[in-house]
Design an enzyme around this catalytic site. Structure first.
Site, mmCIF file in Angstrom:
data_model
loop_
_atom_site.group_PDB
_atom_site.id
_atom_site.type_symbol
_atom_site.label_atom_id
_atom_site.label_comp_id
_atom_site.label_asym_id
_atom_site.label_seq_id
_atom_site.Cartn_x
_atom_site.Cartn_y
_atom_site.Cartn_z
ATOM 1 N N ASP A 1 -11.517 31.622 33.444
ATOM 2 C CA ASP A 1 -11.801 32.812 34.252
ATOM 3 C C ASP A 1 -13.104 32.560 35.002
ATOM 4 O O ASP A 1 -14.100 32.157 34.385
ATOM 5 C CB ASP A 1 -11.920 34.042 33.332
ATOM 6 C CG ASP A 1 -11.912 35.350 34.117
ATOM 7 O OD1 ASP A 1 -12.755 35.508 35.023
ATOM 8 O OD2 ASP A 1 -11.072 36.212 33.811
ATOM 9 N N ILE A 2 -13.117 32.775 36.320
ATOM 10 C CA ILE A 2 -14.341 32.477 37.088
ATOM 11 C C ILE A 2 -15.420 33.560 36.924
ATOM 12 O O ILE A 2 -16.556 33.339 37.314
ATOM 13 C CB ILE A 2 -14.096 32.274 38.609
ATOM 14 C CG1 ILE A 2 -13.244 33.387 39.196
ATOM 15 C CG2 ILE A 2 -13.551 30.907 38.905
ATOM 16 C CD1 ILE A 2 -13.256 33.390 40.719
ATOM 17 N N GLN B 1 -6.224 46.582 35.991
ATOM 18 C CA GLN B 1 -5.742 45.253 36.406
ATOM 19 C C GLN B 1 -6.168 45.002 37.853
ATOM 20 O O GLN B 1 -5.930 45.839 38.727
ATOM 21 C CB GLN B 1 -4.215 45.182 36.283
ATOM 22 C CG GLN B 1 -3.639 43.810 36.628
ATOM 23 C CD GLN B 1 -2.118 43.741 36.454
ATOM 24 O OE1 GLN B 1 -1.460 44.741 36.138
ATOM 25 N NE2 GLN B 1 -1.559 42.564 36.662
ATOM 26 N N HIS C 1 -1.209 38.375 33.291
ATOM 27 C CA HIS C 1 -2.099 37.400 32.651
ATOM 28 C C HIS C 1 -2.635 37.961 31.352
ATOM 29 O O HIS C 1 -2.775 39.174 31.186
ATOM 30 C CB HIS C 1 -3.264 36.991 33.564
ATOM 31 C CG HIS C 1 -4.001 38.152 34.166
ATOM 32 N ND1 HIS C 1 -3.532 38.844 35.257
ATOM 33 C CD2 HIS C 1 -5.169 38.746 33.818
ATOM 34 C CE1 HIS C 1 -4.385 39.807 35.565
ATOM 35 N NE2 HIS C 1 -5.384 39.779 34.702
ATOM 36 N N HIS D 1 -5.965 37.596 28.946
ATOM 37 C CA HIS D 1 -7.324 37.095 28.784
ATOM 38 C C HIS D 1 -7.451 36.571 27.353
ATOM 39 O O HIS D 1 -7.100 37.288 26.403
ATOM 40 C CB HIS D 1 -8.336 38.220 28.953
ATOM 41 C CG HIS D 1 -8.349 38.857 30.317
ATOM 42 N ND1 HIS D 1 -9.297 38.566 31.257
ATOM 43 C CD2 HIS D 1 -7.534 39.768 30.882
ATOM 44 C CE1 HIS D 1 -9.076 39.287 32.357
ATOM 45 N NE2 HIS D 1 -8.008 40.031 32.150
HETATM 46 P P1 AMP Z 1 -7.608 41.715 35.426
HETATM 47 O O1 AMP Z 1 -8.672 42.630 35.915
HETATM 48 O O2 AMP Z 1 -7.150 41.938 34.050
HETATM 49 O O3 AMP Z 1 -6.496 41.680 36.449
HETATM 50 O O4 AMP Z 1 -8.275 40.292 35.369
HETATM 51 C C1 AMP Z 1 -8.313 39.403 36.433
HETATM 52 C C2 AMP Z 1 -9.238 38.302 36.000
HETATM 53 O O5 AMP Z 1 -9.073 37.227 36.911
HETATM 54 C C3 AMP Z 1 -10.728 38.685 36.029
HETATM 55 O O6 AMP Z 1 -11.283 38.482 34.749
HETATM 56 C C4 AMP Z 1 -11.312 37.771 37.093
HETATM 57 O O7 AMP Z 1 -12.593 37.334 36.740
HETATM 58 C C5 AMP Z 1 -10.316 36.631 37.122
HETATM 59 N N1 AMP Z 1 -10.204 35.915 38.376
HETATM 60 C C6 AMP Z 1 -10.107 36.435 39.626
HETATM 61 N N2 AMP Z 1 -9.962 35.444 40.528
HETATM 62 C C7 AMP Z 1 -9.943 34.279 39.842
HETATM 63 C C8 AMP Z 1 -9.831 32.899 40.200
HETATM 64 N N3 AMP Z 1 -9.690 32.532 41.466
HETATM 65 N N4 AMP Z 1 -9.857 31.973 39.224
HETATM 66 C C9 AMP Z 1 -10.017 32.346 37.935
HETATM 67 N N5 AMP Z 1 -10.133 33.621 37.527
HETATM 68 C C10 AMP Z 1 -10.106 34.570 38.453
#
Ligand code: AMP
Length: 140
Positions: A33-34, A96, A102, A104
């Site tokens: 996760d970035i 979300q 996804h 976590h």
């Molecule tokens: P959610 O809010 O549950 O949809 O989580 C989305 C997650 O994706 C968040 O924790 C972000 O930090 C992560 N995220 C968003 N863009 C990227 C990316 N390009 N690469 C890796 N993680 C990402």
């Protein structure tokens, strides 16, 4: 909810956007996760185009959990995580932010998740160091 083919995880799956990959098989991809909530925070996604759990096939759900287990074990081994928290949000109303299913996989404790998620961009080099430790542990 119709699936948005241009969401960021769909682009990662198509190789249009880079990710720090931890593991991939025929049905799933795991990457860092970035904007991590703890050091080593990873995401597991299915290759199936599904926005939430409710569109995901049973087979894809099973494949995701198999990969979650691998990543969690590797976080324990490679990072010394004492605990592993799973978080999975369904729909904007739940918070979300990326509309591709996804899970976590967060090494640590629920107590570490105080700051709001998806807010602080991590240093890429530091993410890569943590990812290498997880990947090495996957190979053990
Ligand atoms: P959610 O809010 O549950 O949809 O989580 C989305 C997650 O994706 C968040 O924790 C972000 O930090 C992560 N995220 C968003 N863009 C990227 C990316 N390009 N690469 C890796 N993680 C990402």
């Amino acid at each position: 909810m119709s699936y948005d083919q241009n969401n960021i995880f769909a682009k990662i799956l198509r190789g249009e956007i880079p990710c720090i990959k931890l593991y991939e098989d025929a049905h799933t991809l795991a990457f860092m996760d970035i904007m991590p909530q703890t050091q080593g925070h990873a995401l597991v996604i299915p290759k199936q185009a599904a926005t939430t759990l409710f569109e995901l096939s049973d087979e894809a759900a099973t494949a995701c959990m198999r990969t979650v287990r691998k990543i969690g074990e590797a976080q324990k081994k490679g990072l010394g995580a004492q605990g592993v928290v799973l978080m999975q949000l369904n729909g904007e109303a739940a918070g979300q932010t990326v509309p591709h299913f996804h899970i976590h996989v967060i090494p640590g404790s629920i107590a570490d998740l105080r700051r709001p998620h998806a807010t602080h961009m991590a240093d890429q080099a530091q993410l890569k160091v943590l990812a290498d430790r997880i990947v090495d542990a996957l190979a053990d």
